[in-house]
Scaffold this active site. Structure first.
Site, PDB file in Angstrom:
ATOM      1  N   ASN A 154       0.803  -1.237   0.000  1.00 15.24           N
ATOM      2  CA  ASN A 154       0.000   0.000   0.000  1.00 15.24           C
ATOM      3  C   ASN A 154       0.830   1.279   0.000  1.00 15.24           C
ATOM      4  O   ASN A 154       0.400   2.288  -0.558  1.00 15.24           O
ATOM      5  CB  ASN A 154      -1.003  -0.018   1.157  1.00 15.24           C
ATOM      6  N   GLU A 251       4.908  -4.744  11.760  1.00 16.21           N
ATOM      7  CA  GLU A 251       3.839  -3.764  11.519  1.00 16.21           C
ATOM      8  C   GLU A 251       2.731  -4.499  10.778  1.00 16.21           C
ATOM      9  O   GLU A 251       2.836  -4.722   9.566  1.00 16.21           O
ATOM     10  CB  GLU A 251       4.371  -2.604  10.667  1.00 16.21           C
ATOM     11  N   CYS A 285      -3.428   0.297   6.794  1.00 19.01           N
ATOM     12  CA  CYS A 285      -3.458  -0.650   7.914  1.00 19.01           C
ATOM     13  C   CYS A 285      -4.155  -0.097   9.140  1.00 19.01           C
ATOM     14  O   CYS A 285      -4.826  -0.820   9.866  1.00 19.01           O
ATOM     15  CB  CYS A 285      -2.044  -1.036   8.274  1.00 19.01           C
ATOM     16  N   GLU A 459       7.799   2.033  14.643  1.00 12.65           N
ATOM     17  CA  GLU A 459       8.551   2.724  13.604  1.00 12.65           C
ATOM     18  C   GLU A 459       8.483   4.221  13.883  1.00 12.65           C
ATOM     19  O   GLU A 459       7.669   4.694  14.661  1.00 12.65           O
ATOM     20  CB  GLU A 459       7.979   2.398  12.217  1.00 12.65           C
TER      21      GLU A 459
HETATM   22  P1  NAD Z   1       1.208  -9.806   3.072  1.00 12.87           P
HETATM   23  O1  NAD Z   1       1.296 -10.232   4.485  1.00 12.87           O
HETATM   24  O2  NAD Z   1       0.509 -10.653   2.106  1.00 12.87           O
HETATM   25  O3  NAD Z   1       2.675  -9.575   2.470  1.00 12.87           O
HETATM   26  C1  NAD Z   1       3.587  -8.677   3.074  1.00 12.87           C
HETATM   27  C2  NAD Z   1       4.986  -8.995   2.571  1.00 12.87           C
HETATM   28  O4  NAD Z   1       5.430 -10.214   3.150  1.00 12.87           O
HETATM   29  C3  NAD Z   1       5.112  -9.167   1.066  1.00 12.87           C
HETATM   30  O5  NAD Z   1       6.298  -8.531   0.632  1.00 12.87           O
HETATM   31  C4  NAD Z   1       5.203 -10.675   0.895  1.00 12.87           C
HETATM   32  O6  NAD Z   1       5.894 -11.073  -0.254  1.00 12.87           O
HETATM   33  C5  NAD Z   1       5.983 -11.050   2.139  1.00 12.87           C
HETATM   34  N1  NAD Z   1       5.827 -12.439   2.590  1.00 12.87           N
HETATM   35  C6  NAD Z   1       4.756 -13.264   2.438  1.00 12.87           C
HETATM   36  N2  NAD Z   1       4.997 -14.445   3.016  1.00 12.87           N
HETATM   37  C7  NAD Z   1       6.237 -14.398   3.556  1.00 12.87           C
HETATM   38  C8  NAD Z   1       7.045 -15.309   4.291  1.00 12.87           C
HETATM   39  N3  NAD Z   1       6.617 -16.530   4.605  1.00 12.87           N
HETATM   40  N4  NAD Z   1       8.265 -14.910   4.691  1.00 12.87           N
HETATM   41  C9  NAD Z   1       8.712 -13.669   4.409  1.00 12.87           C
HETATM   42  N5  NAD Z   1       8.005 -12.756   3.713  1.00 12.87           N
HETATM   43  C10 NAD Z   1       6.770 -13.109   3.290  1.00 12.87           C
HETATM   44  O7  NAD Z   1       0.580  -8.336   3.143  1.00 12.87           O
HETATM   45  P2  NAD Z   1       0.065  -7.420   1.937  1.00 12.87           P
HETATM   46  O8  NAD Z   1      -1.185  -8.033   1.398  1.00 12.87           O
HETATM   47  O9  NAD Z   1       1.195  -7.103   1.037  1.00 12.87           O
HETATM   48  O10 NAD Z   1      -0.296  -6.077   2.719  1.00 12.87           O
HETATM   49  C11 NAD Z   1      -1.507  -5.870   3.377  1.00 12.87           C
HETATM   50  C12 NAD Z   1      -1.362  -6.147   4.855  1.00 12.87           C
HETATM   51  O11 NAD Z   1      -0.316  -5.352   5.393  1.00 12.87           O
HETATM   52  C13 NAD Z   1      -2.598  -5.767   5.638  1.00 12.87           C
HETATM   53  O12 NAD Z   1      -2.861  -6.726   6.609  1.00 12.87           O
HETATM   54  C14 NAD Z   1      -2.209  -4.452   6.287  1.00 12.87           C
HETATM   55  O13 NAD Z   1      -2.927  -4.145   7.447  1.00 12.87           O
HETATM   56  C15 NAD Z   1      -0.762  -4.658   6.543  1.00 12.87           C
HETATM   57  N6  NAD Z   1      -0.074  -3.371   6.688  1.00 12.87           N
HETATM   58  C16 NAD Z   1       0.383  -2.989   7.926  1.00 12.87           C
HETATM   59  C17 NAD Z   1       0.999  -1.766   8.109  1.00 12.87           C
HETATM   60  C18 NAD Z   1       1.489  -1.308   9.459  1.00 12.87           C
HETATM   61  O14 NAD Z   1       2.308  -0.409   9.520  1.00 12.87           O
HETATM   62  N7  NAD Z   1       1.039  -1.881  10.557  1.00 12.87           N
HETATM   63  C19 NAD Z   1       1.180  -0.932   7.003  1.00 12.87           C
HETATM   64  C20 NAD Z   1       0.717  -1.349   5.757  1.00 12.87           C
HETATM   65  C21 NAD Z   1       0.098  -2.577   5.612  1.00 12.87           C
END
Ligand code: NAD
Length: 485
Positions: A154, A251, A285, A459
């Site tokens: 995002n 996060e 998020c 962060e």
């Molecule tokens: P996701 O969890 O599907 O993927 C996040 C990242 O993790 C990607 O780069 C993915 O390739 C990687 N990944 C996936 N499996 C992995 C593994 N087993 N080992 C290491 N890396 C792995 O999330 P998304 O769909 O890209 O993003 C949306 C999510 O992120 C939502 O839940 C949102 O709330 C969260 N988010 C949180 C924050 C925050 O600051 N708290 C900010 C933005 C988004």
């Protein structure tokens, strides 16, 4: 149609673009049209090894520089990001589909803020002196070593900087793996950092899916992992990092409450609810997606909300007038459509929206459900799209218990004119980031992060330094050593 969105190569390692066509190819899709705008290759084991070797080699001499020298590089990069804001914002829009109206004021600018803030702080990082009679201890604030950053889709520029800036300020090297959905922006961050004078090997970008992230997290050369992603991914990454006793920052996702009391300024409350649900088409998020509205103001709230949603300009994200863009991907759009169907099936009242737009790209209407109850799936699970759930309440104690009845704890907000109530409610929230009469601000000066299942660590702000450095205690004896024999 031709684009200049194809990067020179998929990865950025040791100060240069690197390609390895043995890696699985994957396409970058422009969400507003569904067209392919670039094709990249996921990192092979050879690429991952090259990044780790470069980072490990470069880190020691970077850590040996003074904080002032390190900070100067980061601050120069911040200036360059601001000078190039337009191009970086256009690229962020290609990558994510978010409207230029947003990206031009939020993404590269927020990344630049992080580089400037931590660049300024680098020279101030110190240990302390602890006197023990004639003897004494001093502490050295030392870097962790090689840090891995893994991003969500995002905010690709912002996440690349929020992780990179404090890591580099503290003297670490960074390997960043962007989300496979939005892989383009982090490459520009790497380019700018190196143009600003960052020695080769200190900020590397490797592309790929979860398996590439996993290979980085489990490598013994890695000392710290910072993930922005969903709770299920967080569980896996945290567990893998624990195997190697690595430092982590998590996060993760949320289902944050936003409470609107009967004495709230209605226009501000509606504005907060719009910001907390529909900015970036709801793909934030910390969004306040469970909007608890006091019964006395429910109808006026829904009326003004519907009127103001009618002013959303939905369309071409590159048009500066557009204020609401597509979902990041077809997959995410379908996930959200699934939740909208669930909401209807569970008996929530669809006030507005609920449909895909009849145009190319992955556009959904801003959607509001009223009469939502706590047990409905749309009130419990993170949707990560433009779907607001409005729940009614009558008194403060009741709403606080309901607001906190969730596995998540990322953010929470309250609108009220009663200041004492505002602070009392903020104190009672089980969440890391709280808002009184505002929503979703994230200035670099303030800690950002979640409690409960929404994360570990913080962060931004001075707090981030604790997560990218460690203290070494050095004991110094001035008198004789007393030994038993
Ligand atoms: P996701 O969890 O599907 O993927 C996040 C990242 O993790 C990607 O780069 C993915 O390739 C990687 N990944 C996936 N499996 C992995 C593994 N087993 N080992 C290491 N890396 C792995 O999330 P998304 O769909 O890209 O993003 C949306 C999510 O992120 C939502 O839940 C949102 O709330 C969260 N988010 C949180 C924050 C925050 O600051 N708290 C900010 C933005 C988004």
């Amino acid at each position: 149609m031709s684009y200049d969105t194809q990067p020179a190569a998929s990865h950025f390692i040791d100060g240069a673009y690197v390609e390895d066509t043995d890696g699985t190819p994957f396409e970058v899709i422009y969400p507003a049209t569904g067209e392919t705008i670039a094709t990249l290759h996921a990192a092979t084991p050879a690429i991952i090894d090259r990044a780790l070797t470069a980072a490990k080699r470069a880190q020691k001499s970077w850590a040996a520089m003074t904080g002032t020298e390190r900070g100067r590089v980061l601050r120069r990069a911040a200036d360059m990001m601001r000078e190039r804001n337009h191009d970086l914002s256009v690229l962020e829009t290609w990558d994510t589909g978010k409207p230029y109206q947003e990206t031009s004021v939020v993404d590269a600018t927020s990344g630049a803020d992080a580089l400037e803030y931590f660049g300024g702080m680098a020279a101030t990082l110190t240990g302390e002196h602890i006197q023990l009679g004639e003897n004494w201890v001093y502490t050295r604030r030392e870097p962790l070593g090689v840090c891995v950053g893994i991003g969500a889709w995002n905010y690709p520029t912002q996440i690349a900087c929020w992780k990179g800036a404090p890591a580099l300020a503290c003297g670490n090297a960074m390997i960043f793996k962007p989300s496979e959905t939005t892989p383009l922006c982090a490459l520009k961050v790497a380019e700018i950092l190196h143009e600003a004078g960052l020695p080769a090997g200190l900020y590397n970008v490797v592309q790929g899916m979860g398996d590439v992230g996993s290979a980085l997290v489990t490598d013994p050369r890695v000392d710290k992992v910072s993930l922005t992603g969903s709770v299920p991914t967080g569980r896996k990454v945290y567990a893998a990092a624990a195997e190697g006793i690595k430092h982590v920052t998590m996060e993760l996702g949320g289902k944050s409450p936003l409470i609107l009391f009967e004495d709230a300024d209605i226009e501000n409350a509606v504005g907060g609810a719009i910001l907390g649900n529909f900015y970036s088409s709801g793909q934030v998020c910390s969004n306040g997606t469970r909007v608890f509205v006091h019964r006395d103001i429910k109808e006026i709230f829904l009326e003004r909300l519907s009127e103001r949603l009618g002013n959303a300009v939905i369309g071409d994200p590159m048009d500066p007038e557009t204020s609401f863009g597509p979902m990041v991907s077809e997959r995410q759009m379908n996930i959200v459509l699934g939740y909208i169907e669930k909401g209807k099936a569970e008996g929530a009242r669809l006030v507005t929206g609920g449909r895909r737009l009849d145009r190319e790209g992955y556009y959904l209407e801003p959607t509001v459900f009223a009469d939502v109850t706590d047990d409905m799936v749309i009130a419990r699970e993170e949707i990560f799209g433009p779907v607001m759930a409005v729940l009614d309440f009558e008194d403060e104690a009741e709403v606080m218990a309901r607001a906190n009845d969730t596995e998540f704890g990322l953010a929470a907000g309250v609108f009220t004119r009663d200041l004492a109530r505002g602070h009392r409610v903020a104190a009672g929230f089980e969440a890391g980031t709280c808002y009184i009469n505002t929503y979703n601000d994230a200035p670099v000066e303030a800690p950002f992060g979640g409690s409960k299942n929404s994360g570990v660590g913080r962060e931004n702000s001075k707090a981030a330094i604790e997560h990218y450095s460690q203290l070494k205690s050095v004991f110094v004896r001035m008198d004789d050593v007393e030994a038993p024999f």
